[in-house]
Design an enzyme around this catalytic site. Structure first.
Site, mmCIF file in Angstrom:
data_model
loop_
_atom_site.group_PDB
_atom_site.id
_atom_site.type_symbol
_atom_site.label_atom_id
_atom_site.label_comp_id
_atom_site.label_asym_id
_atom_site.label_seq_id
_atom_site.Cartn_x
_atom_site.Cartn_y
_atom_site.Cartn_z
ATOM 1 N N ASP A 128 43.830 38.818 41.134
ATOM 2 C CA ASP A 128 42.767 40.028 41.178
ATOM 3 C C ASP A 128 42.338 40.471 40.060
ATOM 4 O OD1 ASP A 128 41.948 42.429 41.596
ATOM 5 O OD2 ASP A 128 43.537 42.793 43.358
ATOM 6 N N HIS A 159 40.232 39.079 44.114
ATOM 7 C CA HIS A 159 40.063 40.395 44.718
ATOM 8 C C HIS A 159 39.132 39.960 45.773
ATOM 9 C CE1 HIS A 159 40.198 44.572 44.748
ATOM 10 N NE2 HIS A 159 38.787 44.571 45.106
#
Length: 234
Positions: free
Chosen positions: A172, A203
């Site tokens: 992420d 993400h």
């Protein structure tokens, strides 16, 4: 299924904010609040609501940016729009946002009845709000996809007494490994909280539409979410 946009009066009386509503055919199994990414209540979020309604839930997506940039709707695949979305999210007040979420929960209870259960699914910014809502609202269960700044509410972890599920991608770009480890350290001892890690994912991997979607992993995460909602909401 029927969908429409309506307005809800804010808790502080400052104004009204838009909510996108998708209603199922027949009596709802329960209600799901769907919380946006930093791009607003866009096509992706509305599509999510529609899918939930097709599964028998009442789905409601509030415009949490209504105090800053009401009706903002941006395409995450267009990089030139990123500055606007980042500017808004920097100014976003999480505490007021939680109140707006509770107001939306209250509206959902009015529609489906007090005996029905209310769940919440949030993405990115909405993933943050899912964690905060678990600690501060009367939501019955919540799901966080790649939530940002969850580390800011870890001191409230003991207030989470209803089921919470987190989907965390390994890479992420907005939640580094150190922060992921902090979240695990704080939440792993709470039997109400389940965290799924997704090796190699980034993400936005579970967005319904667009270039960021990772098809197979998104399917796995969404199946886990569907099972979670069926168990805890109906």
């Amino acid at each position: 299924m029927m969908s429409f946009t309506t307005k809800i009066q804010s808790y502080d009386g400052v104004g009204k904010f838009n909510v996108y509503v998708a209603e199922p055919d027949g009596r709802p199994r329960g209600a799901i609040i769907v919380i946006q990414e930093i791009f607003g209540v866009d096509t992706d979020i509305r599509w999510r609501c529609d899918l939930l309604a097709q599964s028998g839930y009442l789905a409601i997506a509030p415009d949490l940016f209504w105090r800053l940039d009401p009706g903002m709707e941006l395409d995450p695949d267009i990089t030139s729009t990123m500055k606007r979305s980042v500017d808004v999210v920097i100014r976003f007040n999480t505490d007021k946002g939680v109140h707006d979420v509770q107001t939306t929960i209250n509206k959902a209870r009015e529609i489906v009845g007090n005996k029905a259960k209310i769940g919440l699914i949030g993405y990115c910014l909405g993933g943050r709000m899912a964690a905060f809502a678990s600690a501060r609202t009367d939501i019955d269960a919540a799901v966080s996809y790649y939530g940002v700044q969850i580390e800011r509410m870890l001191s409230e972890k003991d207030a989470i007494r209803n089921p919470l599920m987190l989907h965390m991608p390994e890479f992420d770009e907005h939640v580094g490994k150190e922060i992921q480890n902090q979240i695990h350290a704080a939440f792993d001892g709470n039997g109400q909280i389940t965290i799924y890690d997704y090796p190699g994912q980034h993400h936005g991997f579970a967005c319904a539409l667009g270039k960021r979607r990772s098809e197979e992993t998104a399917r796995i995460a969404d199946e886990r979410t569907a099972q979670f909602l069926a168990q805890h909401i109906g």
